[in-house]
Write a protein that holds these residues in place. Structure first.
Motif, PDB file in Angstrom:
ATOM      1  N   MET A   1       0.844  -1.195   0.000  1.00  0.00           N
ATOM      2  CA  MET A   1       0.000   0.000   0.000  1.00  0.00           C
ATOM      3  C   MET A   1       0.880   1.247   0.000  1.00  0.00           C
ATOM      4  O   MET A   1       1.839   1.372   0.758  1.00  0.00           O
ATOM      5  CB  MET A   1      -0.897  -0.009   1.250  1.00  0.00           C
ATOM      6  CG  MET A   1      -1.813   1.183   1.355  1.00  0.00           C
ATOM      7  SD  MET A   1      -2.949   1.013   2.766  1.00  0.00           S
ATOM      8  CE  MET A   1      -1.771   0.878   4.115  1.00  0.00           C
ATOM      9  N   ASN A   2       0.543   2.192  -0.839  1.00  0.00           N
ATOM     10  CA  ASN A   2       1.275   3.447  -0.917  1.00  0.00           C
ATOM     11  C   ASN A   2       0.771   4.381   0.172  1.00  0.00           C
ATOM     12  O   ASN A   2      -0.381   4.773   0.184  1.00  0.00           O
ATOM     13  CB  ASN A   2       1.066   4.078  -2.297  1.00  0.00           C
ATOM     14  CG  ASN A   2       1.867   5.340  -2.454  1.00  0.00           C
ATOM     15  OD1 ASN A   2       2.822   5.583  -1.714  1.00  0.00           O
ATOM     16  ND2 ASN A   2       1.492   6.157  -3.421  1.00  0.00           N
ATOM     17  N   GLU A   3       1.624   4.713   1.149  1.00  0.00           N
ATOM     18  CA  GLU A   3       1.187   5.495   2.287  1.00  0.00           C
ATOM     19  C   GLU A   3       1.806   6.876   2.288  1.00  0.00           C
ATOM     20  O   GLU A   3       2.892   7.100   1.761  1.00  0.00           O
ATOM     21  CB  GLU A   3       1.542   4.787   3.590  1.00  0.00           C
ATOM     22  CG  GLU A   3       0.763   3.500   3.823  1.00  0.00           C
ATOM     23  CD  GLU A   3       1.092   2.867   5.159  1.00  0.00           C
ATOM     24  OE1 GLU A   3       2.038   3.343   5.810  1.00  0.00           O
ATOM     25  OE2 GLU A   3       0.419   1.903   5.528  1.00  0.00           O
ATOM     26  N   THR A   4       1.121   7.795   2.909  1.00  0.00           N
ATOM     27  CA  THR A   4       1.639   9.123   3.166  1.00  0.00           C
ATOM     28  C   THR A   4       1.960   9.230   4.638  1.00  0.00           C
ATOM     29  O   THR A   4       1.425   8.490   5.447  1.00  0.00           O
ATOM     30  CB  THR A   4       0.595  10.197   2.795  1.00  0.00           C
ATOM     31  OG1 THR A   4       1.090  11.468   3.179  1.00  0.00           O
ATOM     32  CG2 THR A   4      -0.730   9.953   3.485  1.00  0.00           C
ATOM     33  N   LYS A   5       2.875  10.138   4.982  1.00  0.00           N
ATOM     34  CA  LYS A   5       3.179  10.346   6.394  1.00  0.00           C
ATOM     35  C   LYS A   5       2.554  11.640   6.888  1.00  0.00           C
ATOM     36  O   LYS A   5       3.026  12.257   7.837  1.00  0.00           O
ATOM     37  CB  LYS A   5       4.704  10.341   6.604  1.00  0.00           C
ATOM     38  CG  LYS A   5       5.381   9.076   6.101  1.00  0.00           C
ATOM     39  CD  LYS A   5       4.703   7.812   6.640  1.00  0.00           C
ATOM     40  CE  LYS A   5       5.282   6.555   6.005  1.00  0.00           C
ATOM     41  NZ  LYS A   5       4.512   5.343   6.328  1.00  0.00           N
ATOM     42  N   GLU A   6       1.494  12.023   6.263  1.00  0.00           N
ATOM     43  CA  GLU A   6       0.780  13.216   6.683  1.00  0.00           C
ATOM     44  C   GLU A   6       0.099  12.967   8.028  1.00  0.00           C
ATOM     45  O   GLU A   6      -0.115  11.830   8.439  1.00  0.00           O
ATOM     46  CB  GLU A   6      -0.249  13.605   5.625  1.00  0.00           C
ATOM     47  CG  GLU A   6       0.366  14.055   4.302  1.00  0.00           C
ATOM     48  CD  GLU A   6      -0.699  14.364   3.272  1.00  0.00           C
ATOM     49  OE1 GLU A   6      -0.602  15.422   2.628  1.00  0.00           O
ATOM     50  OE2 GLU A   6      -1.614  13.534   3.104  1.00  0.00           O
ATOM     51  N   THR A   7      -0.281  14.042   8.681  1.00  0.00           N
ATOM     52  CA  THR A   7      -1.000  13.930   9.947  1.00  0.00           C
ATOM     53  C   THR A   7      -2.440  13.517   9.663  1.00  0.00           C
ATOM     54  O   THR A   7      -3.137  14.148   8.861  1.00  0.00           O
ATOM     55  CB  THR A   7      -0.980  15.265  10.704  1.00  0.00           C
ATOM     56  OG1 THR A   7       0.379  15.612  10.982  1.00  0.00           O
ATOM     57  CG2 THR A   7      -1.752  15.155  12.012  1.00  0.00           C
ATOM     58  N   ILE A   8      -2.891  12.465  10.342  1.00  0.00           N
ATOM     59  CA  ILE A   8      -4.241  11.954  10.132  1.00  0.00           C
ATOM     60  C   ILE A   8      -5.021  12.014  11.444  1.00  0.00           C
ATOM     61  O   ILE A   8      -4.449  11.926  12.533  1.00  0.00           O
ATOM     62  CB  ILE A   8      -4.229  10.521   9.573  1.00  0.00           C
ATOM     63  CG1 ILE A   8      -3.500   9.569  10.515  1.00  0.00           C
ATOM     64  CG2 ILE A   8      -3.584  10.495   8.198  1.00  0.00           C
ATOM     65  CD1 ILE A   8      -3.472   8.130  10.032  1.00  0.00           C
ATOM     66  N   LEU A   9      -6.326  12.185  11.318  1.00  0.00           N
ATOM     67  CA  LEU A   9      -7.189  12.308  12.492  1.00  0.00           C
ATOM     68  C   LEU A   9      -8.417  11.431  12.322  1.00  0.00           C
ATOM     69  O   LEU A   9      -9.014  11.380  11.247  1.00  0.00           O
ATOM     70  CB  LEU A   9      -7.596  13.766  12.703  1.00  0.00           C
ATOM     71  CG  LEU A   9      -8.469  14.078  13.919  1.00  0.00           C
ATOM     72  CD1 LEU A   9      -8.128  15.459  14.497  1.00  0.00           C
ATOM     73  CD2 LEU A   9      -9.964  14.038  13.561  1.00  0.00           C
ATOM     74  N   VAL A  10      -8.794  10.772  13.417  1.00  0.00           N
ATOM     75  CA  VAL A  10      -9.990   9.928  13.447  1.00  0.00           C
ATOM     76  C   VAL A  10     -10.990  10.550  14.408  1.00  0.00           C
ATOM     77  O   VAL A  10     -10.698  10.719  15.597  1.00  0.00           O
ATOM     78  CB  VAL A  10      -9.658   8.499  13.915  1.00  0.00           C
ATOM     79  CG1 VAL A  10     -10.927   7.655  14.030  1.00  0.00           C
ATOM     80  CG2 VAL A  10      -8.659   7.846  12.965  1.00  0.00           C
ATOM     81  N   THR A  11     -12.180  10.916  13.917  1.00  0.00           N
ATOM     82  CA  THR A  11     -13.227  11.409  14.811  1.00  0.00           C
ATOM     83  C   THR A  11     -13.956  10.210  15.420  1.00  0.00           C
ATOM     84  O   THR A  11     -13.864   9.085  14.924  1.00  0.00           O
ATOM     85  CB  THR A  11     -14.237  12.301  14.082  1.00  0.00           C
ATOM     86  OG1 THR A  11     -15.047  11.497  13.202  1.00  0.00           O
ATOM     87  CG2 THR A  11     -13.531  13.392  13.284  1.00  0.00           C
ATOM     88  N   GLY A  12     -14.683  10.457  16.501  1.00  0.00           N
ATOM     89  CA  GLY A  12     -15.405   9.363  17.145  1.00  0.00           C
ATOM     90  C   GLY A  12     -14.490   8.257  17.593  1.00  0.00           C
ATOM     91  O   GLY A  12     -14.862   7.074  17.580  1.00  0.00           O
ATOM     92  N   ALA A  13     -13.277   8.625  18.014  1.00  0.00           N
ATOM     93  CA  ALA A  13     -12.246   7.631  18.301  1.00  0.00           C
ATOM     94  C   ALA A  13     -12.561   6.787  19.521  1.00  0.00           C
ATOM     95  O   ALA A  13     -11.940   5.739  19.729  1.00  0.00           O
ATOM     96  CB  ALA A  13     -10.891   8.317  18.481  1.00  0.00           C
ATOM     97  N   GLY A  14     -13.513   7.222  20.351  1.00  0.00           N
ATOM     98  CA  GLY A  14     -13.886   6.432  21.509  1.00  0.00           C
ATOM     99  C   GLY A  14     -14.908   5.361  21.207  1.00  0.00           C
ATOM    100  O   GLY A  14     -15.169   4.498  22.048  1.00  0.00           O
ATOM    101  N   GLY A  15     -15.492   5.381  20.011  1.00  0.00           N
ATOM    102  CA  GLY A  15     -16.478   4.375  19.631  1.00  0.00           C
ATOM    103  C   GLY A  15     -15.841   3.096  19.142  1.00  0.00           C
ATOM    104  O   GLY A  15     -14.617   3.004  18.969  1.00  0.00           O
ATOM    105  N   ASN A  16     -16.674   2.103  18.886  1.00  0.00           N
ATOM    106  CA  ASN A  16     -16.156   0.794  18.471  1.00  0.00           C
ATOM    107  C   ASN A  16     -15.370   0.874  17.170  1.00  0.00           C
ATOM    108  O   ASN A  16     -14.247   0.356  17.067  1.00  0.00           O
ATOM    109  CB  ASN A  16     -17.312  -0.197  18.322  1.00  0.00           C
ATOM    110  CG  ASN A  16     -17.951  -0.564  19.640  1.00  0.00           C
ATOM    111  OD1 ASN A  16     -17.272  -0.693  20.649  1.00  0.00           O
ATOM    112  ND2 ASN A  16     -19.266  -0.734  19.653  1.00  0.00           N
ATOM    113  N   LEU A  17     -15.962   1.508  16.156  1.00  0.00           N
ATOM    114  CA  LEU A  17     -15.277   1.596  14.865  1.00  0.00           C
ATOM    115  C   LEU A  17     -14.035   2.473  14.963  1.00  0.00           C
ATOM    116  O   LEU A  17     -12.987   2.150  14.404  1.00  0.00           O
ATOM    117  CB  LEU A  17     -16.229   2.115  13.791  1.00  0.00           C
ATOM    118  CG  LEU A  17     -15.654   2.091  12.378  1.00  0.00           C
ATOM    119  CD1 LEU A  17     -16.691   1.587  11.383  1.00  0.00           C
ATOM    120  CD2 LEU A  17     -15.160   3.461  11.938  1.00  0.00           C
TER     121      LEU A  17
END
Length: 298
Positions: free
Chosen positions: A1-17
């Motif tokens: 997989m071609n990945e970037t090292k950019e800053t990533i953010l996940v919302t709802g991080a306390g939920g199951n998904l």
């Protein structure tokens, strides 16, 4: 997989998904990871593993741009605000606008299968409106239209086995159930990717199954005869209400079955395999694995 090292953010991080997504990223992505949640104190375990935890409440739009500051790629996990019409789309719109203000480049959104106008699903309009807001934002995007979760079947599994009846209002329709884990891994892979296309992908399990198929699978696992009992939508609404579910929510939940009966969720896709490199989980091994964790044997 071609990945970037950019800053990533996940919302709802306390939920199951959200948590499943973060866990995959910790194992597979070595760029900066931010977990956004209304309750940061509940994510201390992720902070201990090097994840930056930020407070973000979609009902406080004035603070969201700061929460998203410095982020290049953002996973917008759809909320579960269903009781008040229009609330969820307002929350999502707040998040999208904040992402634009903060300079986010790419949004990954967890949408729902077949949300276009005309669907029988009463909750799908929020997803369609969110998709349109994302398209009009000027940002690039990956919209992941996830099918019904296989986990939904676990909620009534004890009752189904006890009564020997799998009851649903899906008629002769089939559903390509997908596990929450597969949805999370797909979202994580899309987030960690360097892809900047504007794309919409369906996320499903590998096969479409009918109520009769599900009853047979459960029969094999439980080692007892379980039959499929088709219900009318009104009967299903009444069942939900008997459990204390408000009528509006009961109608919304039952509409998933109505849409299923119309064949709206019967089309398998290859997205999980293509984005993660792993085949999606079939329903039978999923139910087999979770049977003894879920069923209460009297």
């Amino acid at each position: 997989m071609n990945e970037t090292k950019e800053t990533i953010l996940v919302t709802g991080a306390g939920g199951n998904l959200g948590r499943l997504t973060i866990h995959w990223l910790l194992e597979n992505y070595d760029g900066p990871i931010i977990a956004a949640t209304r309750t940061p104190e509940k994510l201390s375990d992720l902070a201990d593993r090097g994840v930056s935890v930020r407070q973000a409440d979609f009902d406080q739009p004035e603070k969201l741009a700061d929460a998203f500051a410095g982020v290049q790629r953002l996973l917008l996990v759809s909320t579960d605000a269903l009781e008040v019409p229009g609330h969820r789309i307002k929350q999502h719109s707040n998040a999208i606008q904040a992402a634009v203000t903060a300079g986010v480049k790419h949004i990954v959104y967890t949408s729902f299968f077949n949300p276009e106008p005309g669907t029988a699903n009463l909750t799908a309009g929020d997803h369609y409106s969110t998709e349109e807001a994302i398209k009009n934002s000027g940002l690039s995007y990956t919209i992941l239209r996830s099918n019904l979760y296989a986990e939904n079947l676990l909620q009534s599994l004890t009752h189904t086995v006890a009564t020997g009846q799998y009851a649903a209002a899906i008629g002769e329709g089939k559903i390509a159930y997908v596990t929450r884990k597969d949805c999370a891994l797909t979202a994580a892979a899309a987030l960690a990717s360097s892809n900047t296309d504007k794309r919409i992908r369906n996320v499903t399990g590998p096969e479409a199954l009918s109520g009769y198929d599900i009853a047979q699978i459960l029969s094999d696992i439980a080692k007892k005869n379980i039959v499929y009992m088709p219900l009318e939508t009104a009967q299903l609404v009444g069942m939900y209400e008997s459990f204390g579910v408000p009528n509006a929510v009961a109608q919304a939940l039952a509409s998933f079955d109505t849409a299923s009966a119309r064949g709206e969720y019967a089309q398998p896709s290859t997205t999980v395999q293509e984005l993660t490199g792993q085949a999606p989980t079939s329903l039978k091994p999923f139910l087999d694995e979770n049977y003894w964790k879920t069923v209460t044997v009297c």
